[in-house]
Every structure is written in structure tokens, then in C-alpha cells.
Design a protein around this motif. Structure first.
Motif, PDB file in Angstrom:
ATOM      1  N   GLN A   1       0.788  -1.285  -0.144  1.00  0.00           N
ATOM      2  CA  GLN A   1      -0.122  -0.005   0.114  1.00  0.00           C
ATOM      3  C   GLN A   1       0.790   1.264  -0.033  1.00  0.00           C
ATOM      4  OE1 GLN A   1      -3.406   0.169   2.578  1.00  0.00           O
ATOM      5  NE2 GLN A   1      -3.379  -2.134   2.984  1.00  0.00           N
TER       6      GLN A   1
ATOM      7  N   GLU B   1       4.058   1.751  -0.958  1.00  0.00           N
ATOM      8  CA  GLU B   1       4.621   1.635  -2.304  1.00  0.00           C
ATOM      9  C   GLU B   1       3.582   2.321  -3.384  1.00  0.00           C
ATOM     10  OE1 GLU B   1       7.513  -2.325  -1.506  1.00  0.00           O
ATOM     11  OE2 GLU B   1       5.819  -2.423  -3.049  1.00  0.00           O
ATOM     12  N   GLY B   2       2.360   1.537  -3.372  1.00  0.00           N
ATOM     13  CA  GLY B   2       1.530   2.187  -4.447  1.00  0.00           C
ATOM     14  C   GLY B   2       1.071   3.517  -4.284  1.00  0.00           C
ATOM     15  N   ILE B   3       0.752   3.796  -2.804  1.00  0.00           N
ATOM     16  CA  ILE B   3       0.448   5.493  -2.658  1.00  0.00           C
ATOM     17  C   ILE B   3       1.639   6.462  -3.168  1.00  0.00           C
ATOM     18  CG2 ILE B   3       0.219   7.020  -0.994  1.00  0.00           C
ATOM     19  CD1 ILE B   3      -0.958   4.926   0.732  1.00  0.00           C
TER      20      ILE B   3
ATOM     21  N   GLU C   1       4.252   5.660  -5.459  1.00  0.00           N
ATOM     22  CA  GLU C   1       4.282   5.308  -6.851  1.00  0.00           C
ATOM     23  C   GLU C   1       3.047   6.097  -7.456  1.00  0.00           C
ATOM     24  OE1 GLU C   1       4.527   1.535  -9.933  1.00  0.00           O
ATOM     25  OE2 GLU C   1       5.348   1.430  -7.902  1.00  0.00           O
ATOM     26  N   ARG C   2       1.940   5.901  -7.433  1.00  0.00           N
ATOM     27  CA  ARG C   2       0.776   6.717  -7.883  1.00  0.00           C
ATOM     28  C   ARG C   2       1.231   8.351  -8.090  1.00  0.00           C
ATOM     29  NH1 ARG C   2      -2.155   2.862  -5.522  1.00  0.00           N
ATOM     30  NH2 ARG C   2      -2.815   4.286  -3.976  1.00  0.00           N
ATOM     31  N   HIS C   3       1.498   8.901  -6.943  1.00  0.00           N
ATOM     32  CA  HIS C   3       1.639  10.048  -6.877  1.00  0.00           C
ATOM     33  C   HIS C   3       2.928  10.852  -7.504  1.00  0.00           C
ATOM     34  CE1 HIS C   3      -1.328   9.835  -3.900  1.00  0.00           C
ATOM     35  NE2 HIS C   3      -1.696  11.048  -4.008  1.00  0.00           N
TER      36      HIS C   3
ATOM     37  N   VAL D   1       4.275   9.254 -10.214  1.00  0.00           N
ATOM     38  CA  VAL D   1       4.128   9.008 -11.672  1.00  0.00           C
ATOM     39  C   VAL D   1       3.206  10.412 -12.313  1.00  0.00           C
ATOM     40  CG1 VAL D   1       2.844   7.845 -13.342  1.00  0.00           C
ATOM     41  CG2 VAL D   1       4.250   6.809 -11.975  1.00  0.00           C
ATOM     42  N   ARG D   2       2.290  10.584 -11.306  1.00  0.00           N
ATOM     43  CA  ARG D   2       1.470  12.012 -11.507  1.00  0.00           C
ATOM     44  C   ARG D   2       2.171  13.332 -11.511  1.00  0.00           C
ATOM     45  NH1 ARG D   2      -3.777  12.421  -7.975  1.00  0.00           N
ATOM     46  NH2 ARG D   2      -2.385  12.752  -6.607  1.00  0.00           N
TER      47      ARG D   2
ATOM     48  N   PRO E   1       7.901   9.935 -17.341  1.00  0.00           N
ATOM     49  CA  PRO E   1       7.370   8.953 -16.261  1.00  0.00           C
ATOM     50  C   PRO E   1       8.712   8.055 -16.162  1.00  0.00           C
ATOM     51  CG  PRO E   1       5.919   8.951 -18.241  1.00  0.00           C
ATOM     52  CD  PRO E   1       7.000   9.769 -18.423  1.00  0.00           C
TER      53      PRO E   1
END
Length: 99
Positions: free
Chosen positions: A69, A71-73, A75-77, A79-80, A86
Motif C-alpha cells: 500500500q 509503495e502504491g501510494i 508510486e501513483r503520486h 508518476v502523476r 514517467p
């Protein structure tokens, strides 16, 4: 405690570190400088370090699911924020990163 590390090659390491930290600072007690940052999520922590040509992300959490979780948080931000160029983000266990 579970740990993972991602080393991202970028000339914008400090910029991305500060963008991530400022973004999360609206809701979390984030600490950062242009070279280092700590984001304490409810599910774990991400420590960031901007070095010459790379951004290092270190995630920590109580178990593997929570670590994913964190890592995902992050990573998503990231990349944004880095949509023009990217980054390739590959998380490795802390043990793999040390070897």
C-alpha cells in the motif's frame, strides 16, 4: 517490519521529493528538506532521499500487504508529478537492495 527500496534515475530528484512531501504535508506531519524527506502514512512510512541523478525511496510497514500500500501510494503520486518523463519505479526488498 517489512522494508523496500526503489532507486529512480532522474535529474529532478529534489524537485520530485519536495513535490511529494508538500502534497502529503496538507494532511500528514511530513518532514523534509530539498535532500531528504519522511512521509508517515497510517499504513507505513516512506523516506525519500535526493542524490545526484537519483531519487531513493525507502518504504517501511508492519507487514507485506501494508508495504504494498505504501509503495502504491508513493508510486501513483510520483508518476502523476512526473508525467512529462514517467520514471521507471522498481521496488526491491531492502535485502535485495543491500546486495
Amino acid at each position: 517490519m517489512n522494508h523496500s527500496v526503489a532507486e529512480i534515475a532522474t535529474d529532478r530528484a529534489s524537485i520530485y521529493l519536495q513535490q511529494l512531501c508538500k502534497h502529503f504535508a496538507h494532511k500528514l506531519p511530513v518532514e523534509f528538506t530539498p535532500e531528504q524527506g519522511t512521509i508517515p502514512f497510517s499504513v507505513g512510512t516512506c523516506r525519500l532521499e535526493a542524490a545526484a541523478g537519483k531519487l531513493v525511496l525507502r518504504a517501511d510497514a508492519e507487514n507485506a500487504d501494508l508495504l504494498k500500500q505504501v509503495e502504491g501510494i508513493v508510486e501513483r503520486h510520483l508518476v502523476r508529478f512526473a508525467f512529462r518523463d514517467p520514471p521507471e519505479i522498481v521496488w526491491r526488498s531492502a535485502e535485495q537492495a543491500a546486495s
